[in-house]
Design an enzyme around this catalytic site. Structure first.
Site, short mmCIF file in Angstrom:
data_model
loop_
_atom_site.label_atom_id
_atom_site.label_comp_id
_atom_site.label_asym_id
_atom_site.label_seq_id
_atom_site.Cartn_x
_atom_site.Cartn_y
_atom_site.Cartn_z
N SER A 171 34.22 -78.17 -42.58
CA SER A 171 33.24 -77.10 -42.48
C SER A 171 32.76 -77.10 -41.01
CB SER A 171 32.20 -77.53 -43.27
OG SER A 171 31.13 -76.61 -42.96
N TYR A 227 24.72 -82.84 -46.67
CA TYR A 227 25.96 -82.37 -46.87
C TYR A 227 27.03 -82.29 -45.82
CZ TYR A 227 29.58 -78.44 -47.41
OH TYR A 227 30.53 -77.78 -47.27
N LYS A 244 30.42 -84.32 -44.88
CA LYS A 244 31.61 -83.70 -44.25
C LYS A 244 32.21 -84.72 -43.02
CE LYS A 244 32.53 -80.44 -47.00
NZ LYS A 244 33.66 -80.59 -48.03
P1 NAD Z 1 33.47 -74.42 -55.38
O1 NAD Z 1 32.27 -75.09 -56.04
O2 NAD Z 1 33.52 -73.18 -55.70
O3 NAD Z 1 34.59 -75.20 -55.79
C1 NAD Z 1 34.82 -76.83 -55.62
C2 NAD Z 1 35.35 -77.14 -57.05
O4 NAD Z 1 35.38 -78.57 -57.06
C3 NAD Z 1 34.78 -76.70 -58.23
O5 NAD Z 1 35.87 -76.16 -59.16
C4 NAD Z 1 34.07 -78.05 -59.10
O6 NAD Z 1 33.95 -77.86 -60.31
C5 NAD Z 1 35.00 -79.09 -58.57
N1 NAD Z 1 34.49 -80.31 -58.22
C6 NAD Z 1 33.37 -80.66 -57.64
N2 NAD Z 1 32.92 -82.06 -57.83
C7 NAD Z 1 34.15 -82.62 -58.41
C8 NAD Z 1 34.54 -83.85 -58.72
N3 NAD Z 1 33.79 -85.01 -58.63
N4 NAD Z 1 35.69 -83.85 -59.45
C9 NAD Z 1 36.58 -83.00 -59.74
N5 NAD Z 1 36.07 -81.83 -59.39
C10 NAD Z 1 34.88 -81.55 -58.95
O7 NAD Z 1 33.29 -74.55 -53.78
P2 NAD Z 1 34.05 -73.69 -52.82
O8 NAD Z 1 33.39 -72.95 -51.90
O9 NAD Z 1 35.38 -73.38 -53.27
O10 NAD Z 1 34.50 -75.05 -51.74
C11 NAD Z 1 35.45 -75.83 -51.60
C12 NAD Z 1 35.41 -77.00 -50.71
O11 NAD Z 1 35.39 -76.12 -49.42
C13 NAD Z 1 34.09 -77.81 -50.86
O12 NAD Z 1 34.65 -79.25 -50.23
C14 NAD Z 1 33.17 -77.12 -49.80
O13 NAD Z 1 32.04 -78.17 -49.37
C15 NAD Z 1 33.99 -76.74 -48.55
N6 NAD Z 1 33.74 -75.78 -47.99
C16 NAD Z 1 33.04 -74.42 -48.44
C17 NAD Z 1 32.73 -73.48 -47.65
C18 NAD Z 1 31.81 -72.34 -48.47
O14 NAD Z 1 31.01 -71.66 -47.79
N7 NAD Z 1 32.43 -71.85 -49.69
C19 NAD Z 1 32.41 -73.51 -46.28
C20 NAD Z 1 33.11 -74.63 -45.62
C21 NAD Z 1 33.55 -75.58 -46.46
C1 WQD Z 2 24.65 -66.38 -43.63
C2 WQD Z 2 23.86 -65.67 -42.71
C3 WQD Z 2 21.18 -66.55 -43.28
C4 WQD Z 2 21.32 -65.59 -47.53
C5 WQD Z 2 26.37 -71.99 -45.32
C6 WQD Z 2 26.35 -73.60 -45.02
C7 WQD Z 2 27.51 -73.90 -44.17
C8 WQD Z 2 28.96 -73.48 -44.90
C9 WQD Z 2 28.84 -71.91 -45.26
C10 WQD Z 2 29.92 -75.21 -46.13
C11 WQD Z 2 22.74 -66.59 -42.02
C12 WQD Z 2 21.58 -65.04 -43.97
C13 WQD Z 2 21.68 -65.53 -46.22
C14 WQD Z 2 19.96 -64.60 -47.67
C15 WQD Z 2 20.10 -63.98 -45.51
N1 WQD Z 2 29.15 -74.08 -46.15
N2 WQD Z 2 21.09 -65.02 -45.28
N3 WQD Z 2 19.64 -63.95 -46.83
O1 WQD Z 2 24.15 -70.63 -43.90
O2 WQD Z 2 25.93 -69.73 -42.33
O3 WQD Z 2 26.51 -71.46 -44.27
O4 WQD Z 2 27.56 -71.66 -46.14
O5 WQD Z 2 30.37 -75.76 -45.51
O6 WQD Z 2 27.79 -75.41 -44.21
O7 WQD Z 2 25.02 -74.03 -44.29
O8 WQD Z 2 25.81 -69.20 -44.85
O9 WQD Z 2 25.98 -67.33 -46.28
O10 WQD Z 2 23.87 -69.04 -46.35
O11 WQD Z 2 24.00 -67.39 -44.67
O12 WQD Z 2 19.49 -63.62 -44.63
O13 WQD Z 2 19.74 -64.48 -49.06
O14 WQD Z 2 22.99 -64.78 -43.82
O15 WQD Z 2 20.03 -66.81 -42.77
O16 WQD Z 2 22.21 -66.04 -41.05
P1 WQD Z 2 25.42 -70.28 -43.73
P2 WQD Z 2 24.88 -68.23 -45.73
#
Ligand code: NAD
Ligand code: WQD
Length: 336
Positions: A124, A148, A152
């Site tokens: 991330s 979190y 990572k």
């Molecule tokens: P998500 O929650 O939709 O998907 C994660 C999946 O993993 C789910 O289906 C959940 O049931 C499964 N899971 C969680 N813990 C588990 C375990 N112990 N064993 C088996 N399955 C398990 O999330 P996502 O948005 O698809 O994110 C996927 C990955 O990408 C995560 O590692 C998240 O940290 C990373 N990531 C997400 C974002 C984002 O904004 N969505 C940004 C950066 C990184």
């Molecule tokens: C985006 C923008 C908020 C909600 C998070 C995690 C990051 C990564 C992605 C996993 C910001 C604003 C949001 C609301 C708002 N995840 N906002 N009102 O915070 O950039 O990133 O998700 O790795 O680690 O921190 O994403 O979608 O929450 O926010 O004004 O109700 O929207 O302040 O500027 P963020 P977000």
């Protein structure tokens, strides 16, 4: 290839499974459904026109992963499984370290025991911490501000150490920026439980009338319109990035790469684009800053282009239109 996709029923995993199947790979989803539904995997098969194998299990269960890897003769793992709510990680750090860090160690042990050398990991942009310069390049110093994010970073370090000890391993650390949007078919998308933490699902729920108004967290940042700026990337572009990363892992290596669009959009720009997409106005009010939020960040995407031959192609308008299509077609997400 036969690919084990941990967390493959989740938001990013499900879109990636579609792209993997389209590219001719066999997919085994390994998920405990703590934040997803089996219905998502049925729909992946429906979109791709080819079924996948589903194994219900927890990544902390090394024996279960080993069995899944062996029985399906897996060549590679794409590792999405994890918990992802930053605020919850502050309240429940042990849960996050257990699930996300220890879970990854168990997965690596199972891979080692079965001779699987290739892993693509969901990292991330949060590993860059407070920007010392923008756009973030992959050599920007790493730090983190939440359990979190530290998880990572720990997993990145574990994978780098693992590669030193196992030089024939093939490891991609994909640093996602802000994934949004949904599959253009409207069949799969993001299905948050409870109140969404992230901007796009919240805006979508306001548009459909589930929530009164959007609360914008801060209007006094040093950004063009005072609201936070992020690098939003369409989840289908992100999914393609995984297929490209896998193709690049033909040789032993360990690399980290940004997957973003390379440009920033403010909260107000997202709101305006969404209003265009759904044809409604999105009521909002500007409130205080959210603790821990950064004013602005976005990716340098030069390396993704040169290393993987990948770049994001879908616009903010497409991200909003696809989120809206998914929401309208599935007001209750996967709970059919
Ligand atoms: P998500 O929650 O939709 O998907 C994660 C999946 O993993 C789910 O289906 C959940 O049931 C499964 N899971 C969680 N813990 C588990 C375990 N112990 N064993 C088996 N399955 C398990 O999330 P996502 O948005 O698809 O994110 C996927 C990955 O990408 C995560 O590692 C998240 O940290 C990373 N990531 C997400 C974002 C984002 O904004 N969505 C940004 C950066 C990184
Ligand atoms: C985006 C923008 C908020 C909600 C998070 C995690 C990051 C990564 C992605 C996993 C910001 C604003 C949001 C609301 C708002 N995840 N906002 N009102 O915070 O950039 O990133 O998700 O790795 O680690 O921190 O994403 O979608 O929450 O926010 O004004 O109700 O929207 O302040 O500027 P963020 P977000």
């Amino acid at each position: 290839m036969n690919i084990l996709v941990t967390g493959g029923a989740g938001y990013i995993g499900s879109h990636t499974c579609v792209e993997l199947l389209k590219a001719g790979h066999q997919v085994v989803v390994f998920d405990n459904f703590c934040n997803s539904f089996p219905e998502a995997t049925r729909r992946i098969g429906q979109i791709a026109g080819t079924p996948l194998t589903l194994v219900e299990g927890d990544i902390r269960d090394r024996t279960a992963i080993e069995r899944a890897l062996r029985e399906n003769a897996c060549d590679a793992v794409i590792h999405f499984a994890g918990l992802k709510a930053v605020g919850e990680s502050v309240a429940k750090p042990l849960l996050y370290y257990d699930n996300n860090v220890i879970g990854t160690v168990r997965l690596l042990e199972a891979m080692q025991a079965t001779g699987v050398k290739t892993i693509v990991f969901s990292s991330s942009a949060t590993v860059y911490g407070v920007p010392q310069f923008l756009p973030y390049t992959e050599d920007h110093p790493l730090s983190s501000t939440s359990p979190y994010g530290r998880g990572k970073l720990m997993v990145e370090d574990i994978l780098r150490d693992y590669h030193v000890a196992q030089p024939d391993s093939r490891i991609a650390l994909l640093r996602y920026f802000n994934p949004v949007g949904a599959h253009h078919s409207g069949l799969i998308g993001e299905d948050p439980q409870g109140v969404p933490n992230n901007l796009m699902p919240f805006v979508t729920q306001v548009a459909i009338g589930k929530r009164d108004r959007l609360q914008i967290w801060g209007g006094d940042y040093d950004t063009p319109d005072g609201t936070g700026v992020r690098d939003y990337i369409h989840v289908e572009d992100l999914a393609v990035g995984h297929v490209k990363a896998l193709e690049h892992l033909r040789q032993p290596q360990c690399f980290a790469v940004n997957l973003g669009s390379g440009r920033g959009h403010s909260v107000l720009e997202v709101v305006k684009a969404f209003e265009q997409a759904c044809g409604k106005s999105i009521p909002y009010e500007i409130g205080p800053r959210r603790a821990g939020d950064l004013p602005a960040y976005y990716a340098d995407v030069t390396l993704a282009k040169s290393l993987l031959g990948w770049k994001a192609t879908r616009s903010l308008e497409t991200m909003c239109a696809d989120s809206w299509r998914w929401q309208v077609a599935n007001p209750n997400g996967f709970r059919v």
